[in-house]
Design a protein around this motif. Structure first.
Motif, PDB file in Angstrom:
ATOM      1  N   ASP A 278      66.945  86.946  26.399  1.00  0.00           N
ATOM      2  CA  ASP A 278      65.729  87.619  25.926  1.00  0.00           C
ATOM      3  C   ASP A 278      64.482  86.965  26.491  1.00  0.00           C
ATOM      4  N   ARG A 279      64.541  85.643  26.653  1.00  0.00           N
ATOM      5  CA  ARG A 279      63.382  84.953  27.218  1.00  0.00           C
ATOM      6  C   ARG A 279      63.174  85.351  28.669  1.00  0.00           C
ATOM      7  N   ARG A 280      64.259  85.498  29.398  1.00  0.00           N
ATOM      8  CA  ARG A 280      64.151  85.938  30.794  1.00  0.00           C
ATOM      9  C   ARG A 280      63.510  87.318  30.883  1.00  0.00           C
ATOM     10  N   ASP A 281      63.950  88.232  30.034  1.00  0.00           N
ATOM     11  CA  ASP A 281      63.387  89.579  30.071  1.00  0.00           C
ATOM     12  C   ASP A 281      61.904  89.563  29.726  1.00  0.00           C
ATOM     13  N   LEU A 282      61.522  88.741  28.747  1.00  0.00           N
ATOM     14  CA  LEU A 282      60.123  88.700  28.347  1.00  0.00           C
ATOM     15  C   LEU A 282      59.261  88.027  29.414  1.00  0.00           C
ATOM     16  N   VAL A 283      59.794  86.984  30.068  1.00  0.00           N
ATOM     17  CA  VAL A 283      59.054  86.334  31.154  1.00  0.00           C
ATOM     18  C   VAL A 283      58.890  87.294  32.326  1.00  0.00           C
ATOM     19  N   THR A 284      59.889  88.123  32.578  1.00  0.00           N
ATOM     20  CA  THR A 284      59.759  89.146  33.616  1.00  0.00           C
ATOM     21  C   THR A 284      58.620  90.099  33.284  1.00  0.00           C
ATOM     22  N   CYS A 285      58.537  90.514  32.013  1.00  0.00           N
ATOM     23  CA  CYS A 285      57.411  91.361  31.588  1.00  0.00           C
ATOM     24  C   CYS A 285      56.077  90.640  31.799  1.00  0.00           C
ATOM     25  N   GLY A 286      56.056  89.338  31.528  1.00  0.00           N
ATOM     26  CA  GLY A 286      54.827  88.575  31.727  1.00  0.00           C
ATOM     27  C   GLY A 286      54.420  88.493  33.185  1.00  0.00           C
ATOM     28  N   ALA A 287      55.401  88.318  34.088  1.00  0.00           N
ATOM     29  CA  ALA A 287      55.087  88.284  35.518  1.00  0.00           C
ATOM     30  C   ALA A 287      54.537  89.629  35.994  1.00  0.00           C
ATOM     31  N   CYS A 288      55.145  90.720  35.535  1.00  0.00           N
ATOM     32  CA  CYS A 288      54.627  92.054  35.881  1.00  0.00           C
ATOM     33  C   CYS A 288      53.216  92.241  35.343  1.00  0.00           C
ATOM     34  N   ALA A 289      52.989  91.783  34.127  1.00  0.00           N
ATOM     35  CA  ALA A 289      51.662  91.913  33.523  1.00  0.00           C
ATOM     36  C   ALA A 289      50.619  91.123  34.301  1.00  0.00           C
ATOM     37  N   GLY A 290      51.011  89.971  34.848  1.00  0.00           N
ATOM     38  CA  GLY A 290      50.070  89.181  35.633  1.00  0.00           C
ATOM     39  C   GLY A 290      49.609  89.892  36.885  1.00  0.00           C
ATOM     40  N   VAL A 291      50.541  90.520  37.600  1.00  0.00           N
ATOM     41  CA  VAL A 291      50.172  91.284  38.799  1.00  0.00           C
ATOM     42  C   VAL A 291      49.318  92.484  38.424  1.00  0.00           C
ATOM     43  N   ALA A 292      49.712  93.183  37.348  1.00  0.00           N
ATOM     44  CA  ALA A 292      48.945  94.352  36.915  1.00  0.00           C
ATOM     45  C   ALA A 292      47.531  93.975  36.511  1.00  0.00           C
ATOM     46  N   ALA A 293      47.374  92.812  35.863  1.00  0.00           N
ATOM     47  CA  ALA A 293      46.044  92.368  35.460  1.00  0.00           C
ATOM     48  C   ALA A 293      45.213  91.895  36.643  1.00  0.00           C
ATOM     49  N   ALA A 294      45.874  91.278  37.630  1.00  0.00           N
ATOM     50  CA  ALA A 294      45.143  90.746  38.781  1.00  0.00           C
ATOM     51  C   ALA A 294      44.603  91.850  39.668  1.00  0.00           C
ATOM     52  N   PHE A 295      45.406  92.884  39.917  1.00  0.00           N
ATOM     53  CA  PHE A 295      45.031  93.929  40.864  1.00  0.00           C
ATOM     54  C   PHE A 295      44.738  95.269  40.203  1.00  0.00           C
ATOM     55  N   ARG A 296      44.851  95.315  38.881  1.00  0.00           N
ATOM     56  CA  ARG A 296      44.738  96.595  38.177  1.00  0.00           C
ATOM     57  C   ARG A 296      45.706  97.595  38.801  1.00  0.00           C
ATOM     58  N   ALA A 297      46.937  97.115  38.996  1.00  0.00           N
ATOM     59  CA  ALA A 297      47.983  97.905  39.656  1.00  0.00           C
ATOM     60  C   ALA A 297      49.242  97.861  38.804  1.00  0.00           C
ATOM     61  N   PRO A 298      49.355  98.718  37.790  1.00  0.00           N
ATOM     62  CA  PRO A 298      50.511  98.658  36.891  1.00  0.00           C
ATOM     63  C   PRO A 298      51.846  98.942  37.576  1.00  0.00           C
ATOM     64  N   VAL A 299      51.901  99.958  38.436  1.00  0.00           N
ATOM     65  CA  VAL A 299      53.152 100.270  39.134  1.00  0.00           C
ATOM     66  C   VAL A 299      53.495  99.154  40.128  1.00  0.00           C
ATOM     67  N   GLY A 300      52.491  98.654  40.807  1.00  0.00           N
ATOM     68  CA  GLY A 300      52.718  97.554  41.729  1.00  0.00           C
ATOM     69  C   GLY A 300      53.246  96.312  41.035  1.00  0.00           C
ATOM     70  N   GLY A 301      52.833  96.078  39.784  1.00  0.00           N
ATOM     71  CA  GLY A 301      53.341  94.932  39.045  1.00  0.00           C
ATOM     72  C   GLY A 301      54.827  95.022  38.797  1.00  0.00           C
ATOM     73  N   VAL A 302      55.301  96.204  38.419  1.00  0.00           N
ATOM     74  CA  VAL A 302      56.736  96.386  38.195  1.00  0.00           C
ATOM     75  C   VAL A 302      57.511  96.203  39.491  1.00  0.00           C
ATOM     76  N   LEU A 303      57.016  96.802  40.572  1.00  0.00           N
ATOM     77  CA  LEU A 303      57.707  96.685  41.858  1.00  0.00           C
ATOM     78  C   LEU A 303      57.684  95.256  42.392  1.00  0.00           C
ATOM     79  N   PHE A 304      56.627  94.510  42.090  1.00  0.00           N
ATOM     80  CA  PHE A 304      56.561  93.105  42.507  1.00  0.00           C
ATOM     81  C   PHE A 304      57.696  92.305  41.875  1.00  0.00           C
ATOM     82  N   ALA A 305      57.938  92.529  40.596  1.00  0.00           N
ATOM     83  CA  ALA A 305      59.021  91.810  39.929  1.00  0.00           C
ATOM     84  C   ALA A 305      60.380  92.203  40.504  1.00  0.00           C
ATOM     85  N   ILE A 306      60.565  93.492  40.780  1.00  0.00           N
ATOM     86  CA  ILE A 306      61.846  93.949  41.319  1.00  0.00           C
ATOM     87  C   ILE A 306      62.086  93.396  42.723  1.00  0.00           C
TER      88      ILE A 306
END
Length: 679
Positions: A278-306
């Protein structure tokens, strides 16, 4: 003789500092299945003399159904401050167990659960994802607010002093930057060492299953936030986008700890998420959120993690990460609406998050003959990005070996002095180089040229210009915040806005500064420096295209964007996520085919050089045992018995509990082969 079939147990004992008690130990006196697992904050580790957890993570108990195993990356033992054997053992890298240990006690505990428990568990996952999104977006907004206000004040004082004395303006500008970088380096070196760098290699390693000491501590989060403000506002050739990925991951990891027993914030239902999966899944969400917050790119944040960060992925995680990034986007938009006017948030009103809308005055179509120069840009970006990685890797190895003496504690002051020297050199180039260039005359049709006096952001900076209708093209991109410099390079307001000499000078010096800066002991991202380097030579190619073809529909800003994409792909080797991030940044879908082409060519050329991507390179330099997607060729002929240590400790399929406990207490590692001697 015969080769024993070996099966490696993934059971984790204490997770390198969590002190989690094993199910076998608690079974000695267990009378009910509810007593199986003690909390990660107490148990076997304290019994072995490791000492209590530091800060708010001390004490408490839990009856979580899954073994509660706190990784070294989140918890930190007081013994680490000591130089004894316990402290040395705590610093060792451990692995994470993403599989659930389905032993008989776990199954019995699950059978006792009510039907509604599953629905509550899933609902709480969504609640935590929502909190991660809001927390990451708020933190990113506060970082940008601080950076814009500090940088705005710095440029305001410098410009005011420049009207009377250039020497005084240089002194103020340099002193301001050196002090900011000094504060950032002190926070990192003496308070949060794991906050140095971008943090993306560490987050990638954590999601790969490598538990590094201290990478997700609360102090690391504090050091990352305050250090980013100092390094970015201090004018270094770094960005805040990489550190925001680390920041989001820290926020997610802290939420998954299971609360705080010190402040009586440790409810039973919250601690259910205190396990590696569960911690891994939540940290993955946090990494996606960081990219989305940095670039205002929500879809790009998900793809960055993948594409880049995560080694493990499940379909359910896609939906949850997308929800998190959507929350980030909405939260940031709401927070930015509070700073619409300049007076509302100080200097933030004109700056803020980087977003480059090139639809206005931008290129809306392309021609077949443009495919050749775009391909050339891809080749150039692949070679330059690979060269950047190679030189930075060699410099980092030299820095660690000779300057830091392998990060010896007596060399902390060297790290601070190095950061201050880099800040002083950067400030000297930023201030002095524009003075060596002559000013250009503004286009009378552009009302904003030159930039009004007293304004700290925008295009067409007037610096040391003899006439009121002139601007300094090099100062426009060098003596400015980096977000504004990117906007100015992507601008298509004026043809030949920059002279070739200014662009070449900027690229050469900024490339050198970025190589030197990435690796010093401050939070530093690589996205923005890569964009600036690529945009500089990309705009040069755009100027050449407009001159050769005479087509007024071809815009120099378009080639600046393509150049930025080429350098990013050459240095980081990301294609799909980078393509979407750039499209979300620029809000121009018409350039999608060109961006795809330049990314593919650049990545292919960079891969052919044999030089690793920048994040993988730093993982190797830091000697992090990352498990690659594919094994080396010589691994195909090895078996488990070939790689075992000389003093190998193994278990039979059936062992006495007392022997298991003795082994767990006497060993520093937590993985043991289980050998079936009957095979």
């Amino acid at each position: 003789g015969g080769r024993a079939t070996m099966e490696f147990s993934a059971y984790k004992r204490g997770k390198g500092g969590s002190g989690a008690q094993s199910p076998y130990e608690s079974l000695q006196n267990v009378t009910s299945s509810e007593q199986v697992m003690e909390d990660a904050n107490g148990g076997a580790g304290d019994a072995a003399g490791d000492g209590p957890l530091r800060g708010e993570d001390a004490g408490g108990s839990s009856s979580a159904p899954v073994p509660t195993m706190a990784p070294m990356g989140i918890f930190n033992r007081a013994s680490r401050r000591n130089g004894g054997a316990a402290g040395a053992a705590a610093r060792k890298i451990e692995s994470l167990d993403y599989e659930i240990a389905e032993h008989s006690v776990y199954r019995a505990e699950q059978a006792k659960r009510a039907n509604w428990h599953k629905h509550r568990y899933l609902a709480l996952k969504w609640v935590l994802a929502f909190v991660v999104g809001v927390g990451t977006a708020t933190t990113a907004f506060l970082i940008n607010l601080a950076v814009e206000n500090v940088a705005g004040l710095k440029f305001k004082w410098t410009m005011q002093t420049m009207e009377t004395s250039y020497a005084g303006a240089y002194f103020i500008y340099t002193l301001f930057n050196v002090f900011l970088v000094f504060s950032s380096a002190v926070v990192v070196v003496y308070f949060a060492p794991q906050a140095a760098g971008s943090g993306i290699p560490e987050v990638k390693s954590y999601l790969n299953g490598i538990d590094l000491p201290g990478i997700l501590l609360f102090r690391t989060l504090v050091g990352k936030v305050f250090g980013s403000v100092g390094s970015v506002a201090g004018g270094l050739a770094v960005g805040k986008e990489g550190p925001l990925v680390h920041t989001g991951s820290c926020i997610a990891a802290i939420l998954s700890q299971g609360g705080s027993s010190k402040f009586r914030l440790s409810p039973k239902w919250f601690r259910e998420f205190n396990n590696d999966r569960d911690r891994r899944d939540l940290v993955t969400c946090g990494a996606c959120a960081g990219v989305a917050a940095a670039f205002r790119a929500p879809v790009g944040g998900v793809l960055f993690a993948i594409e880049e960060a995560a080694s493990f992925w499940r379909p359910q995680l896609t939906w949850r990460t997308f929800f998190t990034t959507a929350v980030v986007s909405v939260t940031i938009r709401s927070l930015m609406n509070t700073c619409k006017d300049e007076e509302d948030c100080g200097f933030f009103g004109g700056g803020g998050f980087i977003i480059f809308d090139i639809n206005e005055n931008g290129q809306s179509q392309y021609w077949f003959y443009e495919l050749l120069p775009v391909s050339v840009l891809g080749v150039l970006g692949g070679l330059l990005g690979a060269a950047f990685n190679f030189v930075n890797g060699k410099l980092t190895e030299f820095r660690i070996k000779y300057l830091y003496k392998n990060h010896h504690s007596s060399r902390k002051h060297v790290k601070v002095i190095e950061a201050m020297l880099v800040a002083a050199i950067t400030s000297t180039f930023q201030f002095g180089l524009p003075l060596a260039f002559s000013c250009k005359t503004c286009d009378p049709e552009i009302a904003s040229c030159p930039r009004p006096t007293g304004l700290h952001y925008g295009n067409f900076v007037s610096m040391a210009c003899p006439e009121p209708n002139q601007y300094n093209d090099l100062a426009t991109i060098f003596f400015n915040t980096q977000d504004d410099a990117i906007r100015n390079l992507f601008s298509s307001e004026m043809t030949h806005e920059y002279s070739p000499g200014a662009l070449v000078t900027f690229f050469c010096f900024f490339f050198i500064l970025a190589v030197i800066t990435y690796g010093i002991s401050v939070p530093s991202g690589l996205f923005v420096p890569s964009i600036l380097c690529g945009a500089a030579y990309g705009r040069l190619v755009g100027m050449l295209m407009t001159s050769v073809t005479g087509n007024i529909e071809i815009k120099e800003g378009t080639y600046a964007l393509l150049g930025a994409a080429s350098f990013l792909a050459g240095a980081m080797r990301m294609t799909v996520s980078m393509c979407v991030i750039l499209l979300e940044l620029t809000n121009n879908l018409s350039l999608l085919p060109l961006i795809m082409l330049v990314l593919l060519v650049s990545k292919a050329v960079a891969d052919l050089t044999g030089i690793l991507p920048i994040y993988d390179l730093h993982i190797h330099i830091k000697k992090i045992p990352l498990l690659e997607a594919s094994a080396e060729k010589y691994f195909r002929h090895l078996t488990a018995s070939d790689v075992k240590s000389g003093k190998n400790i193994s278990f039979s399929r059936v062992e006495k509990v007392g022997f298991v406990l003795d082994v767990l207490k006497s060993c520093e590692h937590n993985g043991f082969p289980v050998i079936d001697l009957n095979v």
